[in-house]
Motif scaffolding. Structure first.
Motif, short mmCIF file in Angstrom:
data_model
loop_
_atom_site.label_atom_id
_atom_site.label_comp_id
_atom_site.label_asym_id
_atom_site.label_seq_id
_atom_site.Cartn_x
_atom_site.Cartn_y
_atom_site.Cartn_z
N THR A 108 -0.18 5.46 1.02
CA THR A 108 -0.92 6.47 1.31
C THR A 108 -0.24 7.95 1.51
N TRP A 109 -1.06 8.77 1.27
CA TRP A 109 -0.55 10.00 1.28
C TRP A 109 -1.87 10.84 2.39
N THR A 110 -1.15 11.22 3.49
CA THR A 110 -2.18 11.86 4.22
C THR A 110 -1.88 13.37 4.67
N THR A 157 -6.97 11.21 4.89
CA THR A 157 -6.17 10.56 3.49
C THR A 157 -6.48 11.11 2.21
N ARG A 189 -4.88 6.89 -1.84
CA ARG A 189 -4.36 5.41 -1.39
C ARG A 189 -4.18 4.52 -2.70
N ASP A 222 -3.66 0.62 -3.79
CA ASP A 222 -3.57 -0.77 -2.93
C ASP A 222 -3.71 -1.82 -4.26
N THR A 227 0.74 -1.36 0.13
CA THR A 227 -0.05 -0.06 0.10
C THR A 227 1.00 1.28 -0.10
#
Length: 196
Positions: A37-39, A48, A51, A53, A35
């Motif tokens: 993710t950029w938050t 978030t 994402r 995945d 995965t």
């Protein structure tokens, strides 16, 4: 296997332009990215943004929809590209990647970047020099166009030099046109460009 994410702790972006928040790693054999993710944490709260995945890429915060993407050029480069920056985009961004190793255990790493959004300094208009000493026959049609670089919006005015150092305002547009020239149109013309 040793994995590190690399990026920058601070980035300045320019309002209305685009910016890339770097996040990258050197791919290691036996480690598969699971995965990404950029938050973000900013004035409007946290959430978030993006994402990736096994089911694909998802943009989860509506204010970033159609404005964010992940660089596709290199394996291991998971930098976030944000288009058309808003002042409200300033905040702390976190890139988090998880990998699965050959023993099926997960490894997670993250880095954070502070994004500041600045309004770029306005630049004065600079006029492109026109032709000097234009000679045309009477009855011909012609036009003079004023072009300037600098921060928009730019307004233009054309003048004609008059006796005793005065100037007569002829037009408040970028173009000054004559459908049919008369001898009395001879003279010195100049243009002025103005912005904020």
């Amino acid at each position: 296997a040793f994995l590190e994410l690399s990026g920058l702790s601070e980035i300045k972006g320019v309002w209305k332009e685009s910016v890339t928040l770097p996040c990258a790693y050197v791919p290691v054999e036996d480690l598969v990215q699971q995965t990404l993710t950029w938050t973000v944490v900013h004035d409007k709260g946290s959430g978030t943004i993006f994402r990736r995945d096994s089911s694909g890429d998802h943009v989860l915060l509506s204010e970033y929809r159609d404005r964010v993407s992940i660089t596709k050029d290199l394996p291991g480069n998971v930098s976030l590209l944000i288009l058309n920056l808003e002042i409200s985009d300033r905040g702390t961004y976190t890139c988090q990647v998880t990998w699965r190793d050959s023993n099926n255990s997960l490894i997670a790493k993250e880095i954070t970047t502070n994004l500041e959004v600045v309004k770029v300094a306005a630049t004065k208009p600079i006029i492109r020099a026109g032709e000097l000493g234009l000679t045309l026959p009477a009855g011909a049609s012609t036009s003079l166009t004023c072009e300037a670089s600098g921060s928009p919006p730019i307004s233009y005015r054309w003048f004609r030099s008059a006796p005793a150092g005065t100037a007569a305002l002829l037009s408040s547009g970028a173009e000054l046109a004559w459908p049919s020239l008369r001898p009395s149109d001879s003279g010195t013309y100049f243009c002025e460009a103005e912005n904020r």
